[in-house]
Design an enzyme around this catalytic site. Structure first.
Site, short mmCIF file in Angstrom:
data_model
loop_
_atom_site.label_atom_id
_atom_site.label_comp_id
_atom_site.label_asym_id
_atom_site.label_seq_id
_atom_site.Cartn_x
_atom_site.Cartn_y
_atom_site.Cartn_z
CD GLU A 152 4.51 5.77 -7.98
OE1 GLU A 152 3.66 5.51 -8.86
OE2 GLU A 152 5.72 5.51 -8.09
CD GLU A 171 9.10 3.01 -6.22
OE1 GLU A 171 8.53 2.95 -5.12
OE2 GLU A 171 8.55 2.67 -7.28
#
Ligand SMILES: *[C@@H]1O[C@H](CO)[C@@H](O)[C@H](O)[C@H]1NC(C)=O
Ligand SMILES: *[C@@H]1O[C@H](CO)[C@@H](O)[C@H](O)[C@H]1NC(C)=O
Ligand SMILES: *[C@@H]1O[C@H](CO)[C@@H](O)[C@H](O)[C@H]1NC(C)=O
Ligand SMILES: *[C@@H]1O[C@H](CO)[C@@H](O)[C@H](O)[C@H]1NC(C)=O
Length: 512
Positions: free
Chosen positions: A213, A332
Site C-alpha cells: 500500500e 489482499e
C-alpha cells in the site's frame, strides 16, 4: 486473471416494485446458463496472507511450526501464502551472526529442513500464543499512532516461513521492503539482494512483491513515493531477479495499492507506465470498512458488499487501458482495515466478508467457509441471473463443481441470504431434476444476535476440529430434486447439483 467469484455471472434485476407486503413471500426467479463457461478464476483464487507483523519478534515465527496450523493450511491448498502487510516496509534482513535467538534454546537452526522436523512442543505453543496476544495490543497501538518500529529479521524467519508453506503445499509470496530508499528517493535494493542471495543458496522456490500500500507511505513513514518511481523500482528488482540463476523465471507481483480513490489512482497509473512490464500481475487491495468505525449492519449491507464489484471494475478498466492483457489480482482483502473490527471480523458475520483463525489457532467461521469453497467450487464461472421485487439481499453465484469432489457436469450454487424477509428461489427445470447436496452454514445462535457468534454450524451441527489433525465431518445433506430452494436467514450456503450434467462442466480440463 483473478476476479471475484461470480462477478461476471451475477446480475440482479430489481427492485422492480415495492408493492409486495411484508407477509407475502418474495420470489426469486433464476436463470442459469449451463452451456458455457463465462470466466475462469485461478485455482488458487482463494488464498491467504500471514501478516508480516508476525515477525515483529522473531520467536513468533515459531508458531508456524505448529502442526495444527499446518494441517489447517494444507486443507486450503492449492493456494498462495503471502507474507506481507504494513510491517513488511519496516523489515530489514540481517544475517544471524551466531545462534543468538532465544528460540534456539529449543531448536537448532537447521531443525526445520524437513516437514516431520517442523514441530512445536505444546508448552511452547501455549507460551507463544499468550505472548502473541500481548504483542498484538502493542502492534495495534503502533497502528493507531502510525509509528512503526524498524524490525530486523534473520534467516530463521525465512526458513520457517518457507518450510511452513512448502510443507502445507502453499506457494509462498514474500513481500520485500520498498521503504529502504536512497537520498534521491530511488529504491535501495541492497537489502533485498542479500535476502535473495540467501534464499537462492537454500533453493527456496518462492515469488516476490515489493512494498505494501504505497499510497499511504506519507502517513506511515512521512515519505511520498509516486507511482512512476515505484514502477522503476520494480524494474530494478526485476533486473536483480533476472541476474539470479534461481529466480530469473520467478514471479513478481505489485504494486499492492489500496482500492482506487483520490491520489491512489495516480499511483496505479504512474506505476503502470513504468512498471507494468516488470510484474506478472497487477495487485490491488480491497477493504469494505474501517475496523474502528463500523457496525454489524455494514457487514450485511448489500451496497457495502457491492463496493468490491464496483472497485474491481474500476481497476480492470485502468489496467486494461494502460497495459492490455495484464492480469489483475486482488492481492489482499478482508472485511475491515486497521487490523479488523473486534467482535465482528472474527465472528460469523465476517463470513460474508472474511478472517481465518483465532489467537488459539482455532478455525473461525470464515475458515470453514473457505474450506468448503475449496472443496466444492471449481474455477469455472457460469452465468446466473436472478431477479425479484425484494432488492439485493439474496446473492447467488454459480460455478462448475470441484472435480476432485464431484463428477464432471455437476454445478455448485453459492448463496448468501442477508435477509430476514421470506423469499424463495425458483430453480430452473434444467437443474431442478438433480439431487442436491446442501451445505448450509449458519451461526450457532438464531437471529441477528447470532451474527456476533464465533461458532458456525453446518446443516445444524457446530463445526469444531475433532483434534489437531482431524477435521469434523463435512458432508452435505442430500435433498431430493425440487423446484425451489429455501435459504435460512443470514445464511451462507453451497448447493451442489450433482446430476446437472452442465455441458460447460462436462469436459473439464483439470487445472490442478
Ligand atoms: C518441500 O516439500 C517437499 C515435499 O513436500 C519436501 O520433500 C521438501 O523437503 C520440502 N522442503 C522444505 C525446505 O521444506
Ligand atoms: C544502500 O543501502 C546500503 C545498506 O544500508 C548502503 O551501504 C548503500 O550505500 C546504499 N546505497 C546507496 C546508493 O545509497
Ligand atoms: C448472462 O445472462 C443474461 C441473461 O440471462 C445475459 O443478458 C448476459 O449477457 C449473460 N452474460 C454473459 C457474460 O454471458
Ligand atoms: C432468507 O431468510 C429468510 C428468513 O428466514 C427466509 O424467510 C427467506 O425465505 C430466505 N430467502 C430465501 C431466498 O430462501
Amino acid at each position: 486473471n483473478t476476479t471475484p467469484p461470480g462477478q461476471w455471472g451475477l446480475r440482479f434485476r430489481g427492485p422492480t416494485n415495492d408493492s409486495l407486503t411484508e407477509s407475502e413471500p418474495h420470489s426469486w426467479a433464476v436463470d442459469m446458463d449451463l452451456s458455457a463457461v463465462i470466466h475462469r478464476v485461478e485455482p488458487r483464487f482463494l488464498s491467504v496472507t500471514i501478516d508480516a507483523s508476525l515477525a515483529s519478534e522473531e520467536k513468533f515465527m515459531s508458531l508456524l511450526r505448529s502442526s495444527k496450523l499446518r494441517f489447517l493450511a494444507k486443507a486450503l491448498s492449492p493456494a498462495f501464502l503471502r507474507f506481507g502487510g504494513t510491517s513488511q516496509d519496516f523489515m530489514v534482513f540481517t544475517h544471524q551472526t551466531s545462534n543468538q535467538l532465544e528460540i534456539f534454546k529449543y531448536f537448532s537452526p537447521s531443525d526445520h529442513v524437513s516437514c516431520d522436523q517442523l514441530e512445536l512442543p505444546e508448552w511452547l505453543e501455549r507460551r507463544l500464543k499468550r505472548a502473541l496476544s500481548k504483542q498484538q495490543m502493542i502492534l495495534m497501538k503502533e497502528d493507531v499512532r502510525r509509528k512503526y518500529r524498524r524490525v530486523k529479521f534473520t534467516e530463521y524467519t525465512v526458513d520457517v516461513l518457507h518450510a511452513f508453506a512448502n510443507c502445507s503445499g502453499l506457494d509462498l509470496i514474500f513481500g520485500l521492503n520498498a521503504l529502504l530508499r536512497n537520498s534521491d528517493n530511488t529504491w535501495n535494493g541492497s537489502n533485498a539482494r542479500s535476502l535473495l542471495r540467501y534464499c537462492e543458496s537454500r533453493r527456496y522456490h518462492m515469488s516476490w512483491e515489493l512494498g505494501n500500500e504505497p499510497n499511504s507511505y506519507k502517513k506511515k513513514a512521512g515519505l511520498r513515493v509516486d507511482g512512476f518511481q515505484l514502477g522503476r523500482d520494480f524494474t530494478k528488482l526485476r533486473e536483480m531477479m533476472s541476474q539470479s540463476e534461481f529466480y530469473h523465471n520467478s514471479q513478481l507481483y505489485g504494486p499492492d495499492v489500496g482500492q482506487p480513490r483520490d491520489h491512489r489512482v495516480d499511483i496505479l497509473q504512474g506505476f503502470l507506465r513504468s512498471g507494468a512490464d516488470a510484474v506478472d500481475a497487477c495487485t490491488w487491495h480491497h477493504y469494505y470498512v474501517n475496523g474502528r468505525d463500523t457496525s454489524l449492519q455494514d457487514f450485511i449491507d448489500p451496497e457495502i458488499l457491492d463496493t468490491l464489484a464496483v472497485k474491481t471494475k474500476e481497476v480492470l478498466q485502468k489496467v486494461k487501458k494502460a497495459s492490455p492483457g495484464k492480469s489483475v489480482w486482488l492481492g489482499e482483502t478482508s472485511s475491515a482495515y486497521g487490523g479488523g473490527a473486534p467482535g465482528l471480523s472474527d465472528t460469523f458475520v465476517a463470513g460474508f466478508i472474511y478472517h481465518l483463525v483465532d489467537n488459539n489457532l482455532d478455525p473461525l467461521p470464515d475458515y470453514w467457509l473457505s474450506l468448503l469453497y475449496k472443496r466444492l467450487v471449481g474455477p469455472e464461472v457460469l452465468n446466473i441471473s436472478a431477479w425479484s421485487a425484494s432488492g439485493q439481499r439474496v446473492r447467488l453465484y454459480l460455478h462448475c463443481s470441484n472435480t476432485n469432489s464431484y463428477r464432471n457436469g455437476a454445478v455448485t450454487l453459492m448463496s448468501l441470504n442477508l435477509s430476514r424477509k421470506t423469499a424463495r428461489i425458483s430453480v430452473p427445470t434444467l437443474v431442478s431434476s438433480s439431487t442436491v447436496d446442501a451445505f448450509v452454514l449458519q451461526s450457532d445462535r438464531p437471529g441477528e444476535e447470532g451474527l456476533y457468534s464465533r461458532s458456525v454450524t453446518l446443516n445444524g451441527v457446530v463445526l469444531k476440529m475433532v483434534d489437531d489433525q482431524t477435521l469434523p465431518d463435512l458432508t452435505g445433506s442430500g435433498l431430493p430434486p425440487a423446484d425451489h430452494l429455501q435459504l435460512p436467514a443470514f445464511s451462507l450456503a453451497f448447493f451442489v447439483f450433482k446430476d446437472a450434467q452442465a455441458t460447460a462442466c462436462l469436459d473439464q480440463v483439470t487445472l490442478r
